[in-house]
Design a protein around this motif. Structure first.
Motif, PDB file in Angstrom:
ATOM      1  N   HIS A  37       0.851  -1.185   0.000  1.00 15.99           N
ATOM      2  CA  HIS A  37       0.000   0.000   0.000  1.00 15.99           C
ATOM      3  C   HIS A  37       0.886   1.234   0.000  1.00 15.99           C
ATOM      4  N   MET A  38       0.394   2.338  -0.587  1.00 15.99           N
ATOM      5  CA  MET A  38       1.138   3.581  -0.571  1.00 15.99           C
ATOM      6  C   MET A  38       0.189   4.763  -0.656  1.00 15.99           C
ATOM      7  N   VAL A  39       0.465   5.812   0.136  1.00 15.65           N
ATOM      8  CA  VAL A  39      -0.227   7.090   0.066  1.00 15.65           C
ATOM      9  C   VAL A  39       0.849   8.157   0.079  1.00 15.65           C
ATOM     10  N   ALA A  40       0.852   9.031  -0.944  1.00 16.82           N
ATOM     11  CA  ALA A  40       1.886  10.062  -1.014  1.00 16.82           C
ATOM     12  C   ALA A  40       1.429  11.260  -1.814  1.00 16.82           C
ATOM     13  N   GLY A  41       1.937  12.412  -1.423  1.00 13.57           N
ATOM     14  CA  GLY A  41       1.844  13.597  -2.245  1.00 13.57           C
ATOM     15  C   GLY A  41       3.039  13.592  -3.185  1.00 13.57           C
ATOM     16  N   ILE A  42       2.867  14.159  -4.361  1.00 10.90           N
ATOM     17  CA  ILE A  42       3.939  14.175  -5.356  1.00 10.90           C
ATOM     18  C   ILE A  42       4.604  15.548  -5.323  1.00 10.90           C
ATOM     19  N   GLY A  43       5.939  15.551  -5.411  1.00  8.57           N
ATOM     20  CA  GLY A  43       6.689  16.790  -5.336  1.00  8.57           C
ATOM     21  C   GLY A  43       7.302  17.179  -6.663  1.00  8.57           C
ATOM     22  N   GLY A  44       8.390  17.922  -6.553  1.00  4.35           N
ATOM     23  CA  GLY A  44       9.056  18.505  -7.704  1.00  4.35           C
ATOM     24  C   GLY A  44       9.631  17.489  -8.667  1.00  4.35           C
ATOM     25  N   LEU A  45       9.933  17.982  -9.860  1.00  5.90           N
ATOM     26  CA  LEU A  45      10.464  17.158 -10.944  1.00  5.90           C
ATOM     27  C   LEU A  45      11.960  17.384 -11.078  1.00  5.90           C
ATOM     28  N   THR A  46      12.715  16.293 -11.165  1.00  7.17           N
ATOM     29  CA  THR A  46      14.126  16.345 -11.491  1.00  7.17           C
ATOM     30  C   THR A  46      14.266  15.851 -12.922  1.00  7.17           C
ATOM     31  N   GLY A  47      14.896  16.651 -13.787  1.00 10.22           N
ATOM     32  CA  GLY A  47      15.024  16.296 -15.196  1.00 10.22           C
ATOM     33  C   GLY A  47      13.756  16.660 -15.941  1.00 10.22           C
ATOM     34  N   SER A  48      13.576  16.048 -17.107  1.00 16.06           N
ATOM     35  CA  SER A  48      12.373  16.304 -17.894  1.00 16.06           C
ATOM     36  C   SER A  48      11.460  15.087 -17.814  1.00 16.06           C
ATOM     37  N   ALA A  49      10.159  15.342 -17.713  1.00 18.43           N
ATOM     38  CA  ALA A  49       9.171  14.258 -17.598  1.00 18.43           C
ATOM     39  C   ALA A  49       8.938  13.662 -18.971  1.00 18.43           C
ATOM     40  N   SER A  50       9.505  12.495 -19.206  1.00 19.75           N
ATOM     41  CA  SER A  50       9.400  11.879 -20.519  1.00 19.75           C
ATOM     42  C   SER A  50       9.105  10.390 -20.392  1.00 19.75           C
ATOM     43  N   GLY A  51       8.127   9.949 -21.131  1.00 22.19           N
ATOM     44  CA  GLY A  51       7.761   8.533 -21.135  1.00 22.19           C
ATOM     45  C   GLY A  51       6.703   8.218 -20.104  1.00 22.19           C
ATOM     46  N   GLY A  52       6.290   6.969 -20.113  1.00 19.74           N
ATOM     47  CA  GLY A  52       5.273   6.507 -19.186  1.00 19.74           C
ATOM     48  C   GLY A  52       5.746   6.568 -17.752  1.00 19.74           C
ATOM     49  N   ALA A  53       4.831   6.857 -16.823  1.00 19.27           N
ATOM     50  CA  ALA A  53       5.151   6.904 -15.401  1.00 19.27           C
ATOM     51  C   ALA A  53       5.415   5.497 -14.886  1.00 19.27           C
ATOM     52  N   ARG A  54       6.464   5.362 -14.101  1.00 13.14           N
ATOM     53  CA  ARG A  54       6.840   4.084 -13.499  1.00 13.14           C
ATOM     54  C   ARG A  54       6.873   4.220 -11.982  1.00 13.14           C
ATOM     55  N   LEU A  55       6.138   3.359 -11.297  1.00 20.42           N
ATOM     56  CA  LEU A  55       6.191   3.292  -9.846  1.00 20.42           C
ATOM     57  C   LEU A  55       7.201   2.214  -9.494  1.00 20.42           C
ATOM     58  N   GLY A  56       8.257   2.604  -8.809  1.00 21.84           N
ATOM     59  CA  GLY A  56       9.315   1.654  -8.463  1.00 21.84           C
ATOM     60  C   GLY A  56       9.487   1.537  -6.961  1.00 21.84           C
ATOM     61  N   GLY A  57      10.421   0.681  -6.578  1.00 28.30           N
ATOM     62  CA  GLY A  57      10.745   0.499  -5.177  1.00 28.30           C
ATOM     63  C   GLY A  57       9.861  -0.481  -4.450  1.00 28.30           C
ATOM     64  N   LEU A  58       9.042  -1.261  -5.188  1.00 29.63           N
ATOM     65  CA  LEU A  58       8.214  -2.257  -4.509  1.00 29.63           C
ATOM     66  C   LEU A  58       9.089  -3.096  -3.587  1.00 29.63           C
ATOM     67  N   PRO A  59       8.545  -3.570  -2.466  1.00 28.43           N
ATOM     68  CA  PRO A  59       9.387  -4.196  -1.455  1.00 28.43           C
ATOM     69  C   PRO A  59      10.064  -5.506  -1.878  1.00 28.43           C
TER      70      PRO A  59
END
Length: 134
Positions: A37-59
């Protein structure tokens, strides 16, 4: 087993969105079945936003050759494409990975990826995924 994990949000091509300091990401693992499960606010962008969004770091890594990850998404303040009826998380690879991607359903025959550019500093993300660990 129960614990926490550290989610990441990045573009398939480039760019990374920060998660706010109040991110809550927990998991439960019974045998090789993981629910995260995850609940988060999204913050600033590093680099340029390009391509499909990827959620990483699954346990734990999943083995996409043998099973798929599947999850539900709830977002606010995200620039969703017109006509979307559902947004789901799916396996990002057919190999072993701890990354998934967002797929938008428009109708019974049309779907597409949600790009990292859809997220901004006002976005929030709530997800739950269940999968078999590799």
């Amino acid at each position: 087993e129960e614990g926490t994990w550290t989610p990441t949000l990045s573009g398939a091509t480039s760019g990374t969105r920060a998660m706010d300091s109040g991110v809550k990401a927990v998991y439960t693992k019974v045998g090789n079945l993981v629910t995260a499960h995850m609940v988060a606010g999204i913050g600033g962008l590093t680099g340029s936003a390009s391509g499909g969004a990827r959620l990483g770091g699954l346990p734990f890594n999943y083995n996409g050759s043998n099973n798929e990850i599947m999850g539900k998404v709830h977002v606010t303040e995200v620039n969703l494409p017109a006509g979307i009826i559902d947004c789901t998380l799916l396996s990002a690879t057919s190999g072993t990975s701890n990354v998934c991607f967002f797929v938008n359903m428009f109708d019974d025959a049309n779907h597409g990826e949600l790009g990292l550019s859809a997220f901004d500093e006002n976005s929030s993300l709530r997800i739950v995924v269940t999968y078999h660990a590799a």
